[in-house]
Design an enzyme around this catalytic site. Structure first.
Site, mmCIF file in Angstrom:
data_model
loop_
_atom_site.group_PDB
_atom_site.id
_atom_site.type_symbol
_atom_site.label_atom_id
_atom_site.label_comp_id
_atom_site.label_asym_id
_atom_site.label_seq_id
_atom_site.Cartn_x
_atom_site.Cartn_y
_atom_site.Cartn_z
ATOM 1 C CB CYS A 157 -0.933 -0.018 1.197
ATOM 2 S SG CYS A 157 -2.244 -1.262 1.071
ATOM 3 C CD GLU A 168 3.059 -1.430 2.774
ATOM 4 O OE1 GLU A 168 3.194 -2.127 1.754
ATOM 5 O OE2 GLU A 168 2.036 -0.768 3.010
#
Length: 817
Positions: A461, A463
């Protein structure tokens, strides 16, 4: 169960003929050829299904062999049995081959991690959204053969049989989630080593380290031996899997009458005989090499996010340039192979969850993320011709997976950023945009070397981690507004009436905002420490009972250390806690500061009473709050200073706390769709948000509260030192009319450059108006291909439940830059 080698031709699902023509109009770019159109149509039209074959193979193997081998070797031999026995698929027209299940969109289960109940399977088979079809015969077989054996043996049961009551109370109240109750730890991506070494080369490295083991002076030598043996077995298993595809391709070639397809099948056989046993030599082999490693790691265990290729354009660039120069590959041929790969990823929905989450509609997205552009290990610009080819594919294919992100550093050419913005303008939610100049600093702060940080990026996502060298484990989400809600109720969850935290005092007696904030801070540290203690326990459970030998082969230093990926084998070992709802908690604290302690518009009891009634009969009070309170995201120093304080205190509560691998926990500001769930377990909040409505996502402002435009949003966001986190999610929504002209593309590129120059980590866009979203709700059959950006991924709008749809609709609709 049929475990023989199989070849199944693609079958159209019901209704696919009527939609087939729709799939041929794929955007303004180059028209995709017939092969890609047909493979895409099959992938898009096929309904996801659930397959029990892997579970049956694994259960039979464990019944026959449990206790005979060390756990690492047992896991590797289990993977070998799956590679030997599972049905394989080689579809018509395919050039890149291999499926996790026996056919496209067919998903296995992983009973050793979490075993689906008969009720789970029935729910998945019948739920309206995100359905996974499964036959009654398979459900009956699962009930008879799989469930009885794994009862009491799953990782999920190991976790929940231990946890202390304080943790359970907080978990059940929705103060945090735990990723590993459903799947194995995930979030990692590969670097370039698999394009330089084959698995036989890795086996030589493994043997060399076995030969060096010192059983006299190293007390861990025996454990290292078992892990290294398991790694070697997993290499053999992946080679067996590839060889079976070579055999199948040759078998199909014997009866293939089309000379072109006959030659393609022989080429596929040649490729599969070479990789992954050896390092790839060609562009085709390099893509197939990655795909076999991807399948291998998501077959041995079901990681939270799918394996990711990392900087795919950089890895493939040498093969591309070499073959272009030699005349053995054209740009169109390379694009066709990449399209085949893109479609392969789309063929792999996320394995479905169990329990309560099986009843909910989540997403089919398994979060594979293609990082495009960025910087190289030496710090130079990472874009190439392949970067542009990949952008064309994203625009023209218009499919759910893989996710994609463009990485824009100060060195990135403006031409590339604008090419990415033109794809963003199409409104599919892809690609998202990352800032390497910031995330390299984030990784350096965590202790990575400069070169390893530059080689890093996003795995799923938002990170980030060091590709090919780090296990960066996301342990679950923290509901920060819920921490405040429990604080305002002196340790009690007002939704359930049960104790969920510690007593921090009756807020009606607080004399100052600082006294309130200190109570919130005390509650926050208590909740964070509860989560970390259990997360550390879970880490050790996976290290001991669920090693991942093949994944360990692919991560730097696991072979050298003789340690598993889950057992501190990689060079870097990070745990993240994802904090959700910065906007909501900031606005709630801002409301209390202004109206209770500063202006004294209302007393604390009045606001708490209104909140407890969900503002029923208190609309004047609620509108006063909504219209006369400094809210985050408007470049308002009063609100933004609170956001900075909350963010810094989240950092202080999490960063540096020890994990079990000699390293530490870090902060991450990510929500995926959990901000919707977190909202459902909360009553109304002091900022005027009504009970059970979504809280804010990531670091985005609260829904509809950013009223001064996107420039004000980025000024608010960049008051936060984003290098302290491992990722900050920012959603923005624009009207399509705002990006119609070329000069509008320039404006969007300048907005991104401005945000990144001020220290922004990530930004993503929905280019869709509210009228279109409402029309899609009313007539979903007319909007089957409407993709929207949810969190760190895109999803089909009509695959989302009503709550998720409403969350997108409620986001501020920007009419200008």
């Amino acid at each position: 169960m049929n475990t023989s080698i199989q070849h199944k031709s693609p079958e159209r699902t019901a209704g696919s003929e009527s939609n087939f023509k729709d799939h041929l109009s794929l955007g303004p770019g180059t028209l995709l050829n017939d092969r890609i159109q047909q493979l895409r149509a099959l992938s898009v039209d096929t309904e996801p299904s659930l397959d029990i074959e892997r579970a049956l193979i694994e259960t039979a193997f464990y019944k026959a062999n449990a206790g005979k081998y060390s756990i690492p070797v047992m896991r590797a031999l289990n993977y070998m049995e799956i590679c030997k026995q599972k049905a394989i698929y080689l579809g018509e027209g395919e050039l890149i081959v291999g499926e996790r299940g026996p056919k496209p969109k067919c998903v296995p289960t992983f009973p050793e991690l979490t075993c689906h109940s008969v009720e789970d399977l029935n729910v998945l088979n019948t739920r309206e959204l995100q359905r996974y079809t499964i036959s009654q015969e398979d459900i009956d077989t699962y009930a008879k053969e799989v469930i009885p054996y794994w009862e009491g043996r799953t990782m999920r049961e190991r976790i929940f049989n231990y946890v202390p009551s304080e943790w359970s109370a907080a978990y059940e109240a929705g103060l945090f989630t735990e990723f590993m109750e459903q799947r194995a730890p995930g979030h990692t991506a590969l670097d370039g080593k698999i394009y330089r070494k084959g698995l036989l080369d890795f086996k030589k490295d493994i043997q060399a380290h076995i030969d060096r083991l010192d059983f006299m002076n190293d007390p861990e030598a025996t454990d290292k031996l078992e892990e290294l043996k398991a790694m070697a077995i997993s290499c053999d298993a992946a080679i067996v899997f590839a060889e079976r595809h070579a055999d199948l391709a040759e078998e199909q070639a014997l009866t293939e009458k089309d000379p072109k397809r006959h030659a393609e099948l022989l080429k596929i056989a040649e490729v599969c005989r070479w990789v992954p046993a050896h390092a790839p030599r060609t562009f085709h082999e390099a893509i197939q090499m990655y795909w076999f490693m991807h399948l291998g790691t998501i077959t041995e265990l079901n990681g939270w996010d799918a394996m990711n290729p990392g900087h795919f354009d950089q890895h493939l660039e040498p093969f591309y340039n070499q073959e272009l120069e030699a005349g053995t590959l054209s740009r169109d041929q390379a694009k066709e192979l990449l399209c085949c790969f893109w479609i392969k990823v789309n063929n792999h929905p996320a394995p479905p969850k169990v329990g309560i989450t099986a009843r909910e509609s989540g997403t089919y997205n398994d979060f594979t993320n293609i990082n495009i552009g960025g910087v190289r290990r030496d710090g130079s610009d990472g874009t190439s011709e392949l970067s542009y080819v990949m952008l064309e594919i994203i625009e023209e294919l218009h499919i759910l997976q893989p996710g994609s992100s463009i990485h824009i550093s100060a060195r990135t050419p403006e031409r590339f950023l604008k090419a990415g913005c033109k794809v963003i303008r199409q409104g599919h939610g892809y690609p998202s945009v990352f800032n390497p100049d910031v995330y390299v600093m984030e990784l350096l702060r965590q202790g990575k070397s400069l070169e390893d940080a530059r080689e890093g990026g996003c795995s799923g996502c938002i990170e980030v981690g060091a590709f090919g060298k780090e296990a960066y484990i996301l342990t679950g989400y923290l509901n920060v507004p819920k921490v405040l809600e429990v604080t305002l109720n002196n340790g009690i969850d007002p939704v359930t009436g049960k104790k969920a935290g510690i007593e921090t005092g009756d807020p009606r007696g607080f004399k100052s905002f600082d006294e309130l904030y200190q109570a919130f801070l005390k509650q926050l540290n208590f909740i964070v420490d509860q989560k970390i203690r259990v997360s550390n326990y879970i880490d050790r459970m996976f290290a001991k009972y669920a090693p991942a030998p093949l994944l360990s082969v692919l991560m730097d230093d696991c072979i050298v250390k003789g340690r598993d990926y889950y057992d501190a084998g990689p060079r870097y070992n990070t745990n993240y806690i994802q904090c959700t709802g910065l906007g909501t908690v900031t606005d709630s604290l801002s409301t209390l500061k202004k109206h209770v302690f500063d202006a004294k518009t209302f007393d604390m009891n009045t606001i708490l009473e209104a909140v407890s009634k969900n503002f029923e009969g208190e609309e004047i009070l609620r509108q006063t709050i909504l219209n006369n309170t400094p809210f985050f995201g408007n470049d308002d120093e009063q609100a933004d200073s609170i956001a900075v304080q909350v963010y810094n205190d989240l950092f202080a509560a999490i960063d540096g706390k020890p994990n079990t691998k000699g390293e530490t926990f870090h902060l991450n500001m990510l929500s995926t769709t959990c901000h919707v769930y977190f909202g459902k377990v909360m009553g109304a909040t002091p900022n005027g948000r009504l009970a059970f409505k979504s809280i804010s996502d990531g670091t985005s402002p609260s829904h509809g509260c950013d009223v001064n435009g996107p420039s004000a949003v980025i000024r608010s966001l960049t008051k936060i030192d984003q290098t302290k986190s491992g990722g900050t999610l920012l959603n923005q929504r624009f009207l399509p009319s705002l990006l119609k002209r070329d000069e509008d593309i320039t404006k969007l590129s300048k907005l991104i450059r401005s945000y990144f120059s001020l220290g922004g980590h990530h930004i993503q866009f929905n280019i869709v108006d509210t009228a279109t979203l409402l029309a899609a709700q009313a007539c979903p059959e007319d909007y089957k291909d409407l993709l929207v950006r949810m969190a760190g991924y895109s999803d089909y709008f009509n695959h989302m439940n009503e709550d998720l749809q409403q969350e997108v609709i409620d986001r501020t609709e920007n009419e200008s830059f």
